[in-house]
Design an enzyme around this catalytic site. Structure first.
Site, PDB file in Angstrom:
ATOM      1  N   ASP A   1     -18.970 -27.057  43.767  1.00 25.46           N
ATOM      2  CA  ASP A   1     -18.305 -27.151  42.730  1.00 25.46           C
ATOM      3  C   ASP A   1     -18.670 -28.556  42.601  1.00 25.46           C
ATOM      4  O   ASP A   1     -18.637 -30.313  43.234  1.00 25.46           O
ATOM      5  CB  ASP A   1     -16.695 -27.551  43.867  1.00 25.46           C
ATOM      6  CG  ASP A   1     -15.958 -27.884  42.964  1.00 25.46           C
ATOM      7  OD1 ASP A   1     -15.479 -27.605  41.981  1.00 25.46           O
ATOM      8  OD2 ASP A   1     -14.958 -29.095  43.419  1.00 25.46           O
ATOM      9  N   ILE A   2     -19.007 -29.181  41.314  1.00 27.00           N
ATOM     10  CA  ILE A   2     -19.144 -30.736  40.625  1.00 27.00           C
ATOM     11  C   ILE A   2     -18.325 -31.272  40.032  1.00 27.00           C
ATOM     12  O   ILE A   2     -17.919 -31.173  39.331  1.00 27.00           O
ATOM     13  CB  ILE A   2     -20.051 -30.536  39.309  1.00 27.00           C
ATOM     14  CG1 ILE A   2     -21.387 -29.407  39.882  1.00 27.00           C
ATOM     15  CG2 ILE A   2     -20.588 -31.650  38.841  1.00 27.00           C
ATOM     16  CD1 ILE A   2     -22.996 -29.720  38.523  1.00 27.00           C
ATOM     17  N   GLY A   3     -17.624 -32.490  40.720  1.00 24.98           N
ATOM     18  CA  GLY A   3     -16.060 -32.840  41.092  1.00 24.98           C
ATOM     19  C   GLY A   3     -17.018 -34.262  39.803  1.00 24.98           C
ATOM     20  O   GLY A   3     -18.075 -34.183  39.929  1.00 24.98           O
TER      21      GLY A   3
ATOM     22  N   THR B   1     -16.599 -37.096  41.242  1.00 25.46           N
ATOM     23  CA  THR B   1     -17.105 -38.793  42.036  1.00 25.46           C
ATOM     24  C   THR B   1     -18.396 -37.817  42.640  1.00 25.46           C
ATOM     25  O   THR B   1     -19.150 -38.459  43.462  1.00 25.46           O
ATOM     26  CB  THR B   1     -16.210 -38.795  42.584  1.00 25.46           C
ATOM     27  OG1 THR B   1     -15.203 -38.538  43.639  1.00 25.46           O
ATOM     28  CG2 THR B   1     -15.316 -40.166  42.079  1.00 25.46           C
TER      29      THR B   1
ATOM     30  N   ASP C   1     -12.512 -25.302  38.613  1.00 32.28           N
ATOM     31  CA  ASP C   1     -11.691 -25.412  39.994  1.00 32.28           C
ATOM     32  C   ASP C   1     -10.543 -24.751  40.372  1.00 32.28           C
ATOM     33  O   ASP C   1     -10.143 -24.641  41.265  1.00 32.28           O
ATOM     34  CB  ASP C   1     -11.619 -26.740  39.989  1.00 32.28           C
ATOM     35  CG  ASP C   1     -10.750 -28.146  39.274  1.00 32.28           C
ATOM     36  OD1 ASP C   1     -10.866 -27.323  38.116  1.00 32.28           O
ATOM     37  OD2 ASP C   1     -10.949 -29.473  39.418  1.00 32.28           O
ATOM     38  N   ARG C   2      -9.807 -25.145  38.819  1.00 32.44           N
ATOM     39  CA  ARG C   2      -8.507 -24.147  38.791  1.00 32.44           C
ATOM     40  C   ARG C   2      -8.843 -22.832  38.946  1.00 32.44           C
ATOM     41  O   ARG C   2      -7.867 -22.200  39.594  1.00 32.44           O
ATOM     42  CB  ARG C   2      -7.845 -25.009  37.736  1.00 32.44           C
ATOM     43  CG  ARG C   2      -7.454 -27.032  37.765  1.00 32.44           C
ATOM     44  CD  ARG C   2      -6.195 -27.252  36.362  1.00 32.44           C
ATOM     45  NE  ARG C   2      -5.652 -26.178  36.615  1.00 32.44           N
ATOM     46  CZ  ARG C   2      -4.448 -26.438  35.103  1.00 32.44           C
ATOM     47  NH1 ARG C   2      -5.191 -27.080  34.805  1.00 32.44           N
ATOM     48  NH2 ARG C   2      -3.139 -25.766  35.231  1.00 32.44           N
TER      49      ARG C   2
ATOM     50  N   THR D   1      -9.306 -36.397  43.028  1.00 30.91           N
ATOM     51  CA  THR D   1      -9.572 -37.337  41.845  1.00 30.91           C
ATOM     52  C   THR D   1      -8.358 -37.364  40.261  1.00 30.91           C
ATOM     53  O   THR D   1      -7.361 -37.839  40.549  1.00 30.91           O
ATOM     54  CB  THR D   1     -10.401 -37.285  41.271  1.00 30.91           C
ATOM     55  OG1 THR D   1     -12.030 -37.450  41.508  1.00 30.91           O
ATOM     56  CG2 THR D   1     -10.818 -38.317  39.484  1.00 30.91           C
TER      57      THR D   1
ATOM     58  N   THR E   1       3.045 -55.982  51.286  1.00 34.25           N
ATOM     59  CA  THR E   1       2.062 -54.815  49.815  1.00 34.25           C
ATOM     60  C   THR E   1       1.105 -53.707  50.161  1.00 34.25           C
ATOM     61  O   THR E   1       1.477 -53.124  49.053  1.00 34.25           O
ATOM     62  CB  THR E   1       1.343 -56.333  48.591  1.00 34.25           C
ATOM     63  OG1 THR E   1       2.130 -57.438  48.671  1.00 34.25           O
ATOM     64  CG2 THR E   1       0.453 -55.825  47.282  1.00 34.25           C
TER      65      THR E   1
END
Length: 259
Positions: free
Chosen positions: A6-8, A10, A112-113, A135, A187
């Site tokens: 699965d190429i994402g 990052t 991917d979906r 991401t 913070t």
């Protein structure tokens, strides 16, 4: 075993999925940098397979999905050079045996979906909502009978925190982890709470609004790398399925192979 790639944006997610009839079991998983060239990608893939005791003879087929088209040739070439077989690129047509689409252009849908939706439609009570926290945070809405109705795309957990650090003068870069409490005392704690509790509230809110729009309760399935932080904080009943994507890719590979 089906090898899934699965190429994402990052990383490239790599998994080995054992398929025995209707049973799909993820044997191993790992990540390769999306910035790797073909030779680096091949070496990293070999190291990952060797480390899990997987030989070329163990791999029956390769399923590939991608949200970065320019990297498909690199990853596909590396896998073919190493294993001697060309990956099958999963697309909307691959899902013909498991999904129907009620959207105008299913060919434009992120692969991917499609994989997430295909496994959810097969495995869980419908209607359903999948939430994939990577991401981006992507939601799929599935109607009864395995109909893909559409979805929602929101900013990812880490992506949002990174944007705050880049676009403000005084907010720091943050390492994500479980927040100690909702109300932050400094913070960093405030930012962490906003990122993780915010993701959980987004998931709960979208699921509730989908239920109101459909007029029915939905099965909510959480997946993706950052879901491990948000899932414990969600109040809507849900299932955590970290292997939703590789199982979906392996399923679509078997459906494609049967066509």
């Amino acid at each position: 075993m089906i090898l899934t790639l699965d190429i994402g944006n990052t990383t490239v997610g790599v998994s080995g999925v054992e398929v025995r009839g209707a049973n799909y079991r993820v044997l191993f998983g790992g990540k390769i940098s999306s910035q790797a060239g073909e030779a680096e990608c091949r070496d990293a893939l070999k190291s990952l397979l060797d480390g899990n005791g997987v030989s070329a003879e163990d791999v029956e087929g390769i399923a590939l999905s991608s949200v970065v088209p320019r990297l498909e040739g690199t990853v596909s070439g590396a896998a073919e050079a190493l294993l001697g077989m060309r990956p099958v690129r999963i697309d909307a047509a691959s899902a013909a045996g498991g999904l129907r689409f009620a959207i105008p252009h299913p060919e434009r849908l992120g692969l991917d979906r499609i994989a997430d939706a295909a496994w959810a439609a097969r495995q869980y009570a419908l209607p359903a909502v999948t939430a994939d926290l990577g991401t981006a945070t992507t939601f799929n809405v599935l109607g009864e009978g395995g109909v893909f109705l559409g979805g929602v795309i929101a900013c990812g957990v880490e992506t949002g925190v990174g944007a705050l650090a880049e676009r403000t003068a005084q907010l720091p870069r943050l390492t994500l982890g479980p927040p100690a409490a909702l109300i932050g005392r400094d913070t960093e704690a405030c930012m962490l709470s906003g990122a993780v509790y915010g993701a959980a509230a987004l998931i709960d809110g979208i699921a509730g609004r989908v239920e109101a729009e459909l007029g029915k309760a939905v099965t909510l399935i959480l997946t993706g790398g950052w879901s491990k932080l948000a899932a414990p904080l969600c109040t809507h009943p849900h299932v955590w399925e970290p292997d939703l994507l590789p199982k979906g890719l392996a399923l679509l590979y078997t459906l494609h192979d049967a066509q």
